[in-house]
Design an enzyme around this catalytic site. Structure first.
Site, PDB file in Angstrom:
ATOM      1  N   ASP A   1      14.754  14.461 -34.518  1.00 25.87           N
ATOM      2  CA  ASP A   1      13.364  14.583 -34.896  1.00 25.87           C
ATOM      3  C   ASP A   1      12.599  14.042 -33.711  1.00 25.87           C
ATOM      4  O   ASP A   1      12.945  12.997 -33.151  1.00 25.87           O
ATOM      5  CB  ASP A   1      13.025  13.802 -36.169  1.00 25.87           C
ATOM      6  CG  ASP A   1      11.673  14.227 -36.726  1.00 25.87           C
ATOM      7  OD1 ASP A   1      11.407  15.445 -36.778  1.00 25.87           O
ATOM      8  OD2 ASP A   1      10.879  13.351 -37.093  1.00 25.87           O
TER       9      ASP A   1
ATOM     10  N   TYR B   1       4.555  21.279 -27.432  1.00 26.74           N
ATOM     11  CA  TYR B   1       3.436  20.720 -26.666  1.00 26.74           C
ATOM     12  C   TYR B   1       3.724  20.655 -25.167  1.00 26.74           C
ATOM     13  O   TYR B   1       2.922  20.094 -24.408  1.00 26.74           O
ATOM     14  CB  TYR B   1       3.106  19.312 -27.187  1.00 26.74           C
ATOM     15  CG  TYR B   1       2.688  19.291 -28.636  1.00 26.74           C
ATOM     16  CD1 TYR B   1       1.390  19.601 -29.018  1.00 26.74           C
ATOM     17  CD2 TYR B   1       3.606  18.975 -29.637  1.00 26.74           C
ATOM     18  CE1 TYR B   1       1.007  19.594 -30.351  1.00 26.74           C
ATOM     19  CE2 TYR B   1       3.228  18.959 -30.972  1.00 26.74           C
ATOM     20  CZ  TYR B   1       1.931  19.267 -31.322  1.00 26.74           C
ATOM     21  OH  TYR B   1       1.551  19.258 -32.639  1.00 26.74           O
TER      22      TYR B   1
END
Length: 193
Positions: free
Chosen positions: A69, A152
């Site tokens: 994660d 991103y």
């Protein structure tokens, strides 16, 4: 040794294959192994969410499993999007949607400091669990640059380049996932395969 990557994110699967296959591991995505799990990431930290995903796949496969994660934490946004990085602009948002939302929230903000965090959970075939965490400091640009990477990456600067402008090798050398993965690799190299 076989390792299953507990993710549906093709970008993460590519990165793990690129890092682990040269070490002699046979790496599969959960999809390649026919494992379909719908995991709700209810953890409050990256490590908790990585373990939730890894455990769900391990329960079906009972072989070595890796889940990660990771996300972007922006100082001026009190650490957001953080553990909600993938869902930051809504469940069905694209990377471009998330990047647009981030830039809109940072409009007029001078402090662009941020960091990527990655927690990799590893569960061995016998069920032993370990978590490795890597952090990469940087800053958010004012517009996307570069076409490599995912998420991103086109906005996140490490020194003078965005992750989106880096080659895979350059990114692996400095990224949050690369750092966490090197800890995982060191751990795996000490284990009896």
């Amino acid at each position: 040794m076989e390792i299953i990557i507990a993710t549906g994110n093709a970008g993460k699967v590519r990165e793990f294959k690129r890092m682990l296959e040269p070490l002699g591991y046979t790496v599969f995505s959960q999809k390649e192994k026919g494992i379909s799990v719908d995991v709700e990431e209810t953890g409050g930290t990256f490590a908790e969410n990585a373990l939730i995903k890894a455990r769900a796949v391990w329960e079906q496969a009972h072989t070595a499993v890796i889940a990660d994660d990771s996300g972007l934490c922006v100082d001026a946004l009190d650490g957001r999007p953080g553990v909600y990085s993938a869902r930051y602009a809504g469940e069905d948002a694209t990377d471009a949607d998330r990047n647009r939302k981030l830039l809109a929230e940072l409009e007029g903000v001078e402090n662009r400091s941020a960091h990527f965090t990655c927690a990799i959970a590893y569960i061995s075939p016998d069920g032993k669990e370990r978590v490795f965490e890597g952090i990469c400091p940087g800053k958010i640009g004012f517009e996307p640059k570069g076409s490599d990477g995912f998420g991103y990456d086109p906005l996140f600067y490490w020194e003078d380049k965005t992750f989106g402008e880096m080659s895979a090798e350059e990114k692996d050398a400095v990224s949050h996932r690369g750092r966490a993965n090197r800890m995982l690799e060191a751990y795996l190299s000490r284990r009896d395969r």
